[in-house]
Structures are given as C-alpha cells and as structure tokens.
Design an enzyme around this catalytic site. Structure first.
Site, PDB file in Angstrom:
ATOM      1  N   ARG A  65      47.793  44.974  43.842  1.00 18.58           N
ATOM      2  CA  ARG A  65      46.448  45.567  43.806  1.00 18.58           C
ATOM      3  C   ARG A  65      45.593  45.000  44.928  1.00 18.58           C
ATOM      4  O   ARG A  65      45.880  43.949  45.494  1.00 18.58           O
ATOM      5  CB  ARG A  65      45.762  45.275  42.471  1.00 18.58           C
ATOM      6  N   GLU A  71      34.601  40.013  42.288  1.00 13.63           N
ATOM      7  CA  GLU A  71      35.540  38.890  42.465  1.00 13.63           C
ATOM      8  C   GLU A  71      35.151  37.718  41.581  1.00 13.63           C
ATOM      9  O   GLU A  71      33.984  37.307  41.547  1.00 13.63           O
ATOM     10  CB  GLU A  71      35.510  38.480  43.941  1.00 13.63           C
ATOM     11  N   HIS A  72      36.137  37.201  40.865  1.00 14.15           N
ATOM     12  CA  HIS A  72      35.941  36.063  39.947  1.00 14.15           C
ATOM     13  C   HIS A  72      34.931  36.381  38.852  1.00 14.15           C
ATOM     14  O   HIS A  72      34.248  35.491  38.352  1.00 14.15           O
ATOM     15  CB  HIS A  72      35.531  34.795  40.704  1.00 14.15           C
ATOM     16  N   ASP A  74      36.078  38.473  36.227  1.00 17.39           N
ATOM     17  CA  ASP A  74      36.848  38.845  35.027  1.00 17.39           C
ATOM     18  C   ASP A  74      36.872  37.759  33.958  1.00 17.39           C
ATOM     19  O   ASP A  74      36.583  38.009  32.788  1.00 17.39           O
ATOM     20  CB  ASP A  74      38.274  39.324  35.385  1.00 17.39           C
ATOM     21  N   GLY A 167      46.981  37.330  48.074  1.00 16.72           N
ATOM     22  CA  GLY A 167      45.845  37.800  47.287  1.00 16.72           C
ATOM     23  C   GLY A 167      45.995  39.256  46.857  1.00 16.72           C
ATOM     24  O   GLY A 167      45.012  39.924  46.552  1.00 16.72           O
ATOM     25  N   SER A 169      48.230  40.106  44.394  1.00 19.84           N
ATOM     26  CA  SER A 169      48.820  40.058  43.044  1.00 19.84           C
ATOM     27  C   SER A 169      50.309  40.289  42.983  1.00 19.84           C
ATOM     28  O   SER A 169      50.807  40.974  42.086  1.00 19.84           O
ATOM     29  CB  SER A 169      48.158  41.099  42.134  1.00 19.84           C
ATOM     30  N   SER A 170      51.032  39.718  43.940  1.00 19.07           N
ATOM     31  CA  SER A 170      52.492  39.843  43.863  1.00 19.07           C
ATOM     32  C   SER A 170      52.983  39.179  42.576  1.00 19.07           C
ATOM     33  O   SER A 170      53.916  39.663  41.939  1.00 19.07           O
ATOM     34  CB  SER A 170      53.149  39.211  45.085  1.00 19.07           C
ATOM     35  N   ASP A 214      44.450  41.372  37.251  1.00 20.26           N
ATOM     36  CA  ASP A 214      45.649  41.706  38.024  1.00 20.26           C
ATOM     37  C   ASP A 214      46.700  42.425  37.179  1.00 20.26           C
ATOM     38  O   ASP A 214      47.294  43.418  37.610  1.00 20.26           O
ATOM     39  CB  ASP A 214      46.252  40.442  38.642  1.00 20.26           C
TER      40      ASP A 214
HETATM   41  C1  GLA Z   1      43.016  36.020  40.776  1.00 28.10           C
HETATM   42  C2  GLA Z   1      43.056  36.102  39.250  1.00 28.10           C
HETATM   43  C3  GLA Z   1      42.191  37.240  38.749  1.00 28.10           C
HETATM   44  C4  GLA Z   1      40.778  37.157  39.317  1.00 28.10           C
HETATM   45  C5  GLA Z   1      40.831  37.005  40.843  1.00 28.10           C
HETATM   46  C6  GLA Z   1      39.475  36.798  41.458  1.00 28.10           C
HETATM   47  O1  GLA Z   1      43.626  37.131  41.330  1.00 28.10           O
HETATM   48  O2  GLA Z   1      44.377  36.271  38.806  1.00 28.10           O
HETATM   49  O3  GLA Z   1      42.171  37.253  37.348  1.00 28.10           O
HETATM   50  O4  GLA Z   1      40.074  36.115  38.727  1.00 28.10           O
HETATM   51  O5  GLA Z   1      41.671  35.934  41.230  1.00 28.10           O
HETATM   52  O6  GLA Z   1      38.663  37.897  41.269  1.00 28.10           O
END
Ligand code: GLA
Length: 497
Positions: A65, A71-72, A74, A167, A169-170, A214
């Site tokens: 994704r 950002e940060h 969730d 960054g 989400s692999s 993610d």
């Molecule tokens: C990582 C975490 C997510 C989110 C992002 C920042 O990807 O796995 O849950 O907190 O950082 O937005």
C-alpha cells in the site's frame, strides 16, 4: 487445480478466464505489467511443481500500500487514507494433511523455512521473513481450531515485488498472504474486516506497535479508489481518486527496516502518544471531577468528553505543559511510581520494556501532529468527494510538514525528494508509511507523469543522492521499481473461480 490447468488459464486462448480478470483488477490494465505477472506465476508454478508433485494448488495475492494521508494516526484511533498498489506478494500453495508449514521463496536470499503449528510458535531471529508467516499462523490458530477442532498446514512458494524496508507494507502483505493461505488450507471463511482486526494484532508478534492500517488496506483495497479507514471498530469507506492524475511512488533508498533502529524510533511514537493521552485524561479529570478511561488519544477527543470548550482547551494546555518530559517528570505528573509508569505505558505489546529516550518524551509535538493530521484526513476525504485536487495536494504537503517538524519521522533525503517532486509538477508530495526512510507518494497530473519521473531521476537519483549519500548504491536498471506510478488496485484474495 493442477499446475497444468493453471498454466492453461494463463495462455492467450484463455484471455477471458477468471484468472485474467483477477490479474487486471490486481495489477491494472497495463500489458507489460501483465506479461511480468504471467512470468512470475510461471516461476511459482515451476518451483511448486517440484515440491508437491502436481497436487491441488491455489494462488493468493496480497498487495502493498501507499498511504495518501493520515500518518501515525491509526494507533491513536484516528483515520487514515491509503490505497492498495500494484506491487504485491503472490503465493502458490498446496494443502498439507498435517500440522506443518513449509515455505520457500523465489528470491533465494530468503531461505526455505519449515515449522510445526502449535500453540507455542516461537519467532525466528529478528528480521527473518518466516516471522511474518508465523505471525499470521499464530494469530489465526485459535480461530481455526475453534471452527475445525484442528489446524492443518501447507506447502507454499512466495514471490514478492514490494520493495522491502520501503514503507510500502511488504511485511503486512506477507502476513495477509500467509493468513489467506492458512484459512484457505483449512476451509475457514471470515469477513475481511474481521480478519484485518485479527491480523493487526497478530503482526505484533514481530515486535512493532503498529496500528491496523497496513493489514486493512491490503485486504479491503479497491480498484481506482483510496480507502478512508477508521479504527476501533474498523470501518472502510472507498473514495474515488481524481481522474487524469496518477500516484507516483519514489523510493528515497534510505532503508527503513522495521527490525532495527527504525523500529525503536517507530515504537517511541505510540508510547509518547499513550503518555500524551494519559496526561490529558488526568488533567480533564481534575477539571471535570469525572474519571476518564483512556487507551489512546481519540479517547480524550473533545467530541467524547462532556465538558465545555473553554475548560477542555485549558485542561489540554495544562496537560501538555511542559511539552517535553523526562521519565521522572512523567511519574510526578501522572502521580505514578516508576514501576507503575513502566507497566502501564512503557511495556510494549511484545513484552519488552521501552527505554525512555534521552531527549525526553515529546508529548506536545506528537499531540500537535496527530490532531492536525486527523483533521487533514477528514478534509482530504471531503476534497476527494468534491473533486478538489488542488486542496487534496495542499493537504498532502501540509501532512509532510507536520510529519517532519512535529512527528520527526522524515529524513533529509525524504525532504529533498519531496522538494524535487514539487519542482517537477507534483500537486502534493509527502513521505508515506512509518517514515525514517522509505518512499514518498506524489500526486501528479497524468500528462506530466513521464516528465515528472525523468526530472526526479535526474535531480534526485543522479545528482543529489550520489553526492549526499555515496554509501547508498543502486543499479540504474532497477529504476523502474524505485520510481513508479501505481493505480489503486483490489485487495487481497485467494485466486479461485
Ligand atoms: C506503519 C504501521 C501502520 C501505521 C504507519 C504510520 O506502517 O504499520 O500501522 O502506523 O506506520 O502511519
């Protein structure tokens, strides 16, 4: 299905098969991309054929994704707005009639792994790819056992094309792909939203304090849509992306692996946010006389507290003054012993104790970022709904600025990449994901995409990076996976008719 049957489905005569249809929704309607995917599937089939002697096999796809904004937020209970991208983990698997998982990878850097399914699954050494598979199995085992009484395993070959430590989400895509493989092997069905909740917790097996973005977007991604995701409970609202614009992803090439120093810095942020929430709750209790139960920042949101606006503001100002606190100041302000502070706020979900940072807990700055970012996500959703691309871009830019100055998750390279992107026509440019390296996400008018990519290649990859970071080596022939545009694609699925 037998490997031969799957191979047939990929042949030109079968262009209308369900497999082709799936591939279009997963990778977009791009012929060179589709050709690459066919080659990948053939490689998987070849590798698995040797291992399972042409038994029944199935394919699973889970996308990475990019987060457009939010950002940060969730893990603080505030929304995010990511989209699933056309880079994914693909798994080819066959069911095993015993409680064992055997995994191998097309990329031989990732050594084959084998483990038994039992209640006490222990992680491999930090950084081992097998841990993401173990995380999924350990997280789902209670559910599978509850439904079937027992759990059986699988043989699987993995192929990943999501840049690792970038960054994108692999790691969560690996968890999601493994989870779907395990569920399919055991014939257990579960709603995607419910699965996303389980996997968000399950991934903590590897030691990060991530929120749920993610895993959720890898599952609920939609073709041509961004998805606004809310948490506790998880809710997903797809939003059409503007036509005539593309999302371009640029890798700063500064690695942000979740297993090393970046993980420590990542985990610091949820700890600081929990402390900010505790300070605000305590201050609100003093003002209102009521006890306030809080786990995360959203619990002390003004909309949730029965108190007048003026007093609310005062309570928050007092709570976050001073904006940086040492551990000792924190015990005092929260009226907790060192031990209680440790157990309540510094104990990570992995069981480890977080060591207070030498430069103090920066609760003021972190609060400022989270609240303003949450507001930007709401505004961004509205901007998408009314087709206001300029406003969306402005919000992306403001998000980057807050990530840089308040949340301190940017790097000089990401800042430079964002600046260069704007010079070359990005309407909005920001870092994406956890930060501390990795990629930027850019909103670019479709007609300008080629010029944009060429401009960024010249200014960042040819001029800036070699001079500023001679230690970072890259191969020019890999530029296609270092800077690329991605449509929003459909979420993870077992590819079956
Ligand atoms: C990582 C975490 C997510 C989110 C992002 C920042 O990807 O796995 O849950 O907190 O950082 O937005």
């Amino acid at each position: 299905m037998k490997t031969e049957e799957l191979k047939n489905l990929l042949s030109e005569e079968n262009k209308n098969s369900y497999l082709f249809e799936k591939m279009l929704s997963f990778y977009g309607n791009n012929s060179s991309c589709l050709a690459q995917q066919k080659t990948r599937i053939h490689a998987l089939l070849k590798k698995i054929s040797g291992a399972v002697n042409n038994k029944n096999i199935f394919l699973v796809h889970a996308p990475g994704r990019t987060n457009l904004i939010g950002e940060h937020t969730d893990y603080n209970g505030y929304p995010v707005m990511p989209m699933a991208i056309n880079r994914d983990i693909l798994v080819c698997a066959s069911v095993l009639e015993k409680s064992v998982i055997n995994i191998s990878n097309i990329d031989e850097e990732f050594a084959a792994r084998s483990f038994s399914i039992d209640e006490n699954i222990q992680p491999y050494a930090g950084g081992d790819w097998g841990n993401y598979v173990k995380a999924a199995i350990a997280g789902l085992l209670p559910l599978v056992r509850e439904k079937n009484g027992r759990a059986i395993g699988f043989n699987a070959v993995y192929s990943g094309i999501i840049p690792p430590a970038g960054g994108l989400s692999s790691s969560s895509a690996m968890v999601v792909a493994s989870a779907l493989t395990f569920l399919r092997a055991n014939n257990v069905e579960i709603a995607k939203i419910e699965l996303a909740e389980i996997l968000a917790r399950a991934e903590r097996f590897v030691g990060t304090e991530g929120g749920g973005m993610d895993q959720a977007i890898s599952l609920v991604g939609e073709k041509d849509k961004a998805v606004k995701i809310d948490f506790f409970p998880l809710r997903a609202v797809p939003l059409a992306l503007p036509k005539n614009y593309e999302i371009v992803i640029c890798n700063s090439l500064v690695r942000a692996p979740k297993t090393e120093a970046a993980m420590l810095e990542y985990n610091r942020r949820p700890v600081e946010c929990r402390l900010a929430a505790a300070l605000i709750a305590k201050s609100l209790e003093n003002f209102s006389g009521h006890r306030i139960a809080t786990q995360r920042l959203v619990d002390v949101d003004q909309r949730k507290i029965d108190i007048d606006g003026e007093s609310y503001k005062k309570a928050v100002t007092e709570a976050l003054n001073p904006p940086v606190l040492s551990a000792e100041q924190m015990w005092e302000k929260l009226a907790l012993s060192q031990n209680n502070l440790n157990e309540k706020y510094l104990r990570l979900k992995s069981g480890k104790l977080f060591v207070p940072p030498a430069d103090g807990f920066k609760v003021g700055l972190r609060y400022e970022h989270v609240l303003s970012e949450a507001h930007r996500v709401e505004q961004a959703a509205q901007a998408l709904q009314r087709g206001d691309v300029a406003e969306f871009g402005k919000l992306m830019n403001a998000s980057h600025e807050s990530c840089r100055s308040n949340y301190e998750i940017s790097t000089p390279e990401l800042d430079k990449l964002v600046e260069i992107a704007r010079d070359h026509g990005a309407i909005g440019a920001r870092l994406t994901g956890a930060g501390f390296g990795g990629c930027t996400v850019n909103l670019v008018p479709q007609n300008d995409v080629d010029a944009f990519i060429q401009g960024v290649i010249k200014d960042y990859y040819q001029d800036y990076l070699p001079a500023a970071r001679p230690d970072i080596q890259f191969n020019k022939k890999d530029l296609g996976s270092i800077i690329f545009s991605s449509s929003a694609v459909a979420g993870a699925e077992v590819m079956e008719e």
